[in-house]
Design a protein around this motif. Sequence first.
Motif, PDB file in Angstrom:
ATOM      1  N   PRO A  24       0.839  -1.209   0.000  1.00  0.00           N
ATOM      2  CA  PRO A  24       0.000   0.000   0.000  1.00  0.00           C
ATOM      3  C   PRO A  24       0.866   1.249   0.000  1.00  0.00           C
ATOM      4  CG  PRO A  24      -0.755  -1.598   1.638  1.00  0.00           C
ATOM      5  CD  PRO A  24       0.554  -2.095   1.119  1.00  0.00           C
ATOM      6  N   GLY A  25       0.400   2.257  -0.720  1.00  0.00           N
ATOM      7  CA  GLY A  25       1.155   3.506  -0.788  1.00  0.00           C
ATOM      8  C   GLY A  25       1.365   4.130   0.566  1.00  0.00           C
ATOM      9  N   LEU A  26       0.404   3.928   1.505  1.00  0.00           N
ATOM     10  CA  LEU A  26       0.520   4.507   2.839  1.00  0.00           C
ATOM     11  C   LEU A  26       1.700   3.888   3.602  1.00  0.00           C
ATOM     12  CD1 LEU A  26      -0.630   6.421   4.934  1.00  0.00           C
ATOM     13  CD2 LEU A  26      -2.194   4.611   5.675  1.00  0.00           C
ATOM     14  N   VAL A  27       1.958   2.600   3.356  1.00  0.00           N
ATOM     15  CA  VAL A  27       3.089   1.944   4.012  1.00  0.00           C
ATOM     16  C   VAL A  27       4.398   2.560   3.545  1.00  0.00           C
ATOM     17  CG1 VAL A  27       4.348  -0.218   4.247  1.00  0.00           C
ATOM     18  CG2 VAL A  27       1.857  -0.209   4.388  1.00  0.00           C
ATOM     19  N   VAL A  28       4.539   2.704   2.239  1.00  0.00           N
ATOM     20  CA  VAL A  28       5.761   3.279   1.677  1.00  0.00           C
ATOM     21  C   VAL A  28       5.941   4.721   2.147  1.00  0.00           C
ATOM     22  CG1 VAL A  28       6.973   3.869  -0.452  1.00  0.00           C
ATOM     23  CG2 VAL A  28       5.608   1.763  -0.325  1.00  0.00           C
ATOM     24  N   ALA A  29       4.845   5.495   2.113  1.00  0.00           N
ATOM     25  CA  ALA A  29       4.930   6.896   2.529  1.00  0.00           C
ATOM     26  C   ALA A  29       5.274   7.013   4.014  1.00  0.00           C
ATOM     27  CB  ALA A  29       3.602   7.602   2.237  1.00  0.00           C
ATOM     28  N   SER A  30       4.683   6.154   4.832  1.00  0.00           N
ATOM     29  CA  SER A  30       4.949   6.193   6.273  1.00  0.00           C
ATOM     30  C   SER A  30       6.399   5.858   6.578  1.00  0.00           C
ATOM     31  CB  SER A  30       4.023   5.220   7.002  1.00  0.00           C
ATOM     32  OG  SER A  30       2.671   5.567   6.812  1.00  0.00           O
ATOM     33  N   LEU A  31       6.908   4.812   5.921  1.00  0.00           N
ATOM     34  CA  LEU A  31       8.310   4.454   6.119  1.00  0.00           C
ATOM     35  C   LEU A  31       9.244   5.588   5.698  1.00  0.00           C
ATOM     36  CD1 LEU A  31       8.514   0.728   4.970  1.00  0.00           C
ATOM     37  CD2 LEU A  31       9.191   1.629   7.191  1.00  0.00           C
ATOM     38  N   ALA A  32       8.960   6.183   4.553  1.00  0.00           N
ATOM     39  CA  ALA A  32       9.815   7.250   4.037  1.00  0.00           C
ATOM     40  C   ALA A  32       9.777   8.473   4.949  1.00  0.00           C
ATOM     41  CB  ALA A  32       9.377   7.632   2.623  1.00  0.00           C
ATOM     42  N   ALA A  47      -1.987   0.165   7.764  1.00  0.00           N
ATOM     43  CA  ALA A  47      -2.251  -0.079   6.341  1.00  0.00           C
ATOM     44  C   ALA A  47      -1.907  -1.494   5.916  1.00  0.00           C
ATOM     45  CB  ALA A  47      -1.445   0.919   5.503  1.00  0.00           C
ATOM     46  N   ALA A  48      -1.040  -2.173   6.684  1.00  0.00           N
ATOM     47  CA  ALA A  48      -0.546  -3.466   6.234  1.00  0.00           C
ATOM     48  C   ALA A  48      -1.286  -4.654   6.816  1.00  0.00           C
ATOM     49  CB  ALA A  48       0.946  -3.591   6.566  1.00  0.00           C
ATOM     50  N   VAL A  49      -1.993  -4.460   7.939  1.00  0.00           N
ATOM     51  CA  VAL A  49      -2.664  -5.603   8.575  1.00  0.00           C
ATOM     52  C   VAL A  49      -4.180  -5.432   8.463  1.00  0.00           C
ATOM     53  CG1 VAL A  49      -0.753  -5.905  10.187  1.00  0.00           C
ATOM     54  CG2 VAL A  49      -2.713  -4.527  10.868  1.00  0.00           C
ATOM     55  N   PRO A  50      -4.927  -6.507   8.514  1.00  0.00           N
ATOM     56  CA  PRO A  50      -6.391  -6.426   8.442  1.00  0.00           C
ATOM     57  C   PRO A  50      -6.963  -5.671   9.631  1.00  0.00           C
ATOM     58  CG  PRO A  50      -5.629  -8.663   8.020  1.00  0.00           C
ATOM     59  CD  PRO A  50      -4.449  -7.907   8.512  1.00  0.00           C
ATOM     60  N   PRO A  51      -8.176  -5.095   9.491  1.00  0.00           N
ATOM     61  CA  PRO A  51      -8.781  -4.289  10.552  1.00  0.00           C
ATOM     62  C   PRO A  51      -8.959  -5.041  11.865  1.00  0.00           C
ATOM     63  CG  PRO A  51      -9.918  -3.930   8.484  1.00  0.00           C
ATOM     64  CD  PRO A  51      -8.981  -5.057   8.250  1.00  0.00           C
ATOM     65  N   GLN A  52      -9.168  -6.381  11.819  1.00  0.00           N
ATOM     66  CA  GLN A  52      -9.380  -7.102  13.067  1.00  0.00           C
ATOM     67  C   GLN A  52      -8.130  -7.136  13.946  1.00  0.00           C
ATOM     68  OE1 GLN A  52      -9.739  -8.353   9.996  1.00  0.00           O
ATOM     69  NE2 GLN A  52      -9.158 -10.534   9.851  1.00  0.00           N
ATOM     70  N   TYR A  53      -6.989  -6.723  13.360  1.00  0.00           N
ATOM     71  CA  TYR A  53      -5.745  -6.699  14.133  1.00  0.00           C
ATOM     72  C   TYR A  53      -5.298  -5.267  14.466  1.00  0.00           C
ATOM     73  CZ  TYR A  53      -5.528 -11.547  12.652  1.00  0.00           C
ATOM     74  OH  TYR A  53      -5.813 -12.865  12.427  1.00  0.00           O
ATOM     75  N   ASN A  54      -6.257  -4.350  14.487  1.00  0.00           N
ATOM     76  CA  ASN A  54      -5.923  -2.964  14.830  1.00  0.00           C
ATOM     77  C   ASN A  54      -5.306  -2.842  16.222  1.00  0.00           C
ATOM     78  OD1 ASN A  54      -6.737  -1.953  12.394  1.00  0.00           O
ATOM     79  ND2 ASN A  54      -8.685  -1.115  13.137  1.00  0.00           N
ATOM     80  N   ASP A  55      -5.654  -3.784  17.111  1.00  0.00           N
ATOM     81  CA  ASP A  55      -5.116  -3.721  18.477  1.00  0.00           C
ATOM     82  C   ASP A  55      -3.598  -3.855  18.498  1.00  0.00           C
ATOM     83  OD1 ASP A  55      -7.721  -3.541  19.193  1.00  0.00           O
ATOM     84  OD2 ASP A  55      -7.848  -5.487  20.215  1.00  0.00           O
ATOM     85  N   LEU A  56      -3.012  -4.355  17.404  1.00  0.00           N
ATOM     86  CA  LEU A  56      -1.560  -4.477  17.341  1.00  0.00           C
ATOM     87  C   LEU A  56      -0.887  -3.112  17.458  1.00  0.00           C
ATOM     88  CD1 LEU A  56       0.877  -6.318  16.867  1.00  0.00           C
ATOM     89  CD2 LEU A  56       0.566  -5.989  14.402  1.00  0.00           C
ATOM     90  N   THR A  57      -1.564  -2.078  16.977  1.00  0.00           N
ATOM     91  CA  THR A  57      -0.986  -0.731  17.089  1.00  0.00           C
ATOM     92  C   THR A  57      -0.835  -0.323  18.549  1.00  0.00           C
ATOM     93  OG1 THR A  57      -3.189   0.262  16.911  1.00  0.00           O
ATOM     94  CG2 THR A  57      -1.936  -0.005  14.877  1.00  0.00           C
TER      95      THR A  57
END
Length: 420
Positions: free
Chosen positions: A56-64, A105-115
């Motif tokens: 996802p573009g958001l992953v690349v942008a976030s890393l950068a 952006a990289a994990v499914p919504p059911q794993y939002n708790d990982l954040t």
Amino acid sequence: MQTPLPSSAYQDRPRTRAQENAEILMWQARLRVAYATLTAAAAIALLAARIVPYLPGLVVASLALDLAIVLLLWAIIRRTGQAGLGMVYATLLADMIFIFGVVGAAVPPQYNDLTLLLAFAVLHLTVFCFGTAPATATLMGVSAGYAGLSWVSQQSPGFVTWRHAFLSLGIFVGVGSAFIVQYGSVKARLAKIIDLLERAQAGDLSSEYATAADVHPDSITMVGRAYNRVRAELASLVLTDPLSGCFNRRGFAQELARELARAVRSGQEIAMLAVDVDYFKTVNDTLGHLVGDDVIREVGAVLKSVARGVDIVARMGGDEFIVLLPETGMPGAYRLAMRIREEIGARHFPGVEGRVPITVSIGLVADRVVDENIAHDLHSRADEALYAAKDGGRNRVAVWTSNLRTIAVSRAKEQVLEAR
């Protein structure tokens, strides 16, 4: 030639808060770059293995963006050696971008708790390294970020219920708040110990760690108790003259400052006695320095036995002593000075055996304290009175007056002119 200090001595010098922040952010920057690099490597590996079709573009942008912020701050800190709170908050912002941008952006919504799990690691580092204020800001930022992530992904397949999201967020906020309070207390008490150690380094051993304030004793309390034990021994070494057992110059300066501050608040008088052993050079020259040391030791013992419990006795060097009398006017100070003179005159000094008479001359000054900066003036007037006692024949007490000052100064000038 002076020996240069080892590099560790420079590293251990006291730092400002901005310098401490810079030191912490420098080593943390390496960790952040390493995590970002590992994340990027893992993403590339997933692409190469065709486990994921694209990033996802958001992953690349976030890393950068995360790497850009970290590297920019690293360059600034490396150049200036300083890092204010603004840089600390900018680093925490980079952490939030990394967590919510990449994981969200990289994990499914059911794993939002990982954040929340990853954010707790950031919270731990923040409260331990930077204190409660940045940690509280992190807690609020994570809460807002998680709520925003839940709102964005609520329409996505696999999104958990809002009830579950609020429950997870509530647990995070509760545990995080308790963590901040606990570690904030630890950090505050550690800061007190650091302050005590820095003051001890400067020779101020007047304060001890308040162990009674620790309602639930823990490892920090043990460190505080250890400092108190060491403090008592250091005070004896640093503030006490080993020969006479009286305060030394440093110890007397601290006690004098404390008593002057108290006298200013109470409006009380304070008196000072400058005591000097008569013909002490003759004792050293004819009987030897070991006998001279015995004389100093005995004079110190007499002064401490005659002085009251609140009085402060110090050896200023050689055969010079000072006695500070808090809350004492001229009459009381004069009586004590005469008693000191009589006690020493009647004392039997081992090794002297009457071959050299041991007497003292005493200069006395008493005044009402209106300003803590009177210390130098008290010293000067007591010395002038002592000079008058010496000039008047020794073995006597001289009381400072303005007329005495004029006489003493005039005679001093005459002696200077004669010496020329």
